[in-house]
Each structure stands twice: as C-alpha cells, then as structure tokens.
Enzyme design. Sequence first.
Site, mmCIF file in Angstrom:
data_model
loop_
_atom_site.group_PDB
_atom_site.id
_atom_site.type_symbol
_atom_site.label_atom_id
_atom_site.label_comp_id
_atom_site.label_asym_id
_atom_site.label_seq_id
_atom_site.Cartn_x
_atom_site.Cartn_y
_atom_site.Cartn_z
ATOM 1 N NE ARG A 298 -3.503 -0.406 2.586
ATOM 2 C CZ ARG A 298 -4.649 -0.713 2.006
ATOM 3 N NH1 ARG A 298 -5.276 0.189 1.273
ATOM 4 N NH2 ARG A 298 -5.183 -1.910 2.158
ATOM 5 C CG LEU B 36 -6.022 7.396 0.675
ATOM 6 C CD1 LEU B 36 -6.520 8.829 0.591
ATOM 7 C CD2 LEU B 36 -5.232 7.022 -0.570
ATOM 8 C CG HIS C 5 -18.505 8.374 5.187
ATOM 9 N ND1 HIS C 5 -17.921 7.197 4.770
ATOM 10 C CD2 HIS C 5 -19.358 8.039 6.193
ATOM 11 C CE1 HIS C 5 -18.402 6.197 5.497
ATOM 12 N NE2 HIS C 5 -19.272 6.679 6.359
ATOM 13 C CG ASP D 15 -15.006 6.662 6.590
ATOM 14 O OD1 ASP D 15 -14.620 7.255 5.564
ATOM 15 O OD2 ASP D 15 -15.404 5.489 6.584
#
Length: 210
Positions: A65, A93, A109, A145
């Site tokens: 990642r 991320l 979101h 989030d």
Amino acid sequence: MKNIVILISGRGSNMEAIVDTCASEQWPARIAAVVSNKASAGGLQFAASRGIVTAVLDHKAFETREAFDAELARVIDGYAPDLVVLAGFMRILTEGFVRHYEGRLINIHPSLLPAFPGLHTHQRAIEAGCKLAGATVHFVTPELDHGPIVAQAAVPVLSDDTEGSLSARVLKQEHVIYPRAVKWFVEDALTLRDGLVQHNTGEPQLVLGD
C-alpha cells in the site's frame, strides 16, 4: 486559479457534479486531472469528454500500500494540486499520503459522521432506526472516515426505505454539498480552527433534503 485533482474508482457521479458546477459557476479553479486506480472506471470517459487530463495507476501493480500511495502522490503532484478531492476513491490511504496533503485533501462519506464510518452506511442507518441519514464532506485525517466536517446533508429515513432508495436520495444531496464545499475551499471561504470548520461569512453548512 487553483488546481483541483479528483480521485475516482468508479463512475464518479460526484466528480461529474464538481466538474459541471465548476464550469457553470466559473470558479477561479480548474480540474487539473482525474486519476483512477481502475482503468475500467466509468468516470474517466466523462472526464476525457470534458477535455480533462486523466491518468490510471493500478494499485494491483504494487506490492505494498505504501508503494502505491508514494507513486500516486508523485502522479498527483505532477499537476500541482491546491486541493485533492476523493470522489468514490475506494482505497484506504496510508498515513504518509494523508499527511502529505494535510489541509488540502477532502472526502465525502455517505453518513452523518461521526455515525456509521465504514461501509453499508444506509443499511446500518435503517437497521438502527435512525430518523435521519445523510452525507458528510470532511477533511481527511489518518483515522478512517474522521476529520473536520466541512458540510453535511440530511434526509429523512422513510418507513418503507430500502438501502437502495435511501442511497439514491442521499446521493442527490451529495451532488449538492460536495461541489459547494469544493467551491468554498477554492474561494478561501473556510476557516479550520481547533478541529472545527466554519464558513467565513456564515453560509449554512447543513442542507436538509427530501
């Protein structure tokens, strides 16, 4: 003139709303590029049809990642972004990536955060007996989030709502608040202090929909 880079993974309906509103309202900004981690993303064709530069960076081509995010940042930085907009970019991320764009990375979101972070937000709202559901535009922080809230839209949860019907009504409001939030950023109309975002002239940061 500010440069905006938008990241997508699919059809990019919020990206479309931002592109169209930027053009129709003649913001002091340009969509410098639309970048996707999937070559099949439908939004790429829309962006190209509007003369916007597109790029694809397949996350599957990277072993970690961190490696993907590092290359993604290199690609994005090639467009000298003032703002990076996540519009259905389905990747978690890394902290390094988020820190690199701190204060200039926003996301939408599909819930009234801090309620229901993560997936299946509309079904969870229905199952919890919520009377309101909605969407939140927020600055991105390393915690998934979360982050300072720029704008929210709320709609009533109807007695016969399904996940699909509620999602459709919320999405309609997303197309209102996300372009509005991006415009505020472009116009330097937002103040972030102590983790709270305020509009400098007091424009409402909450939209109530049907």
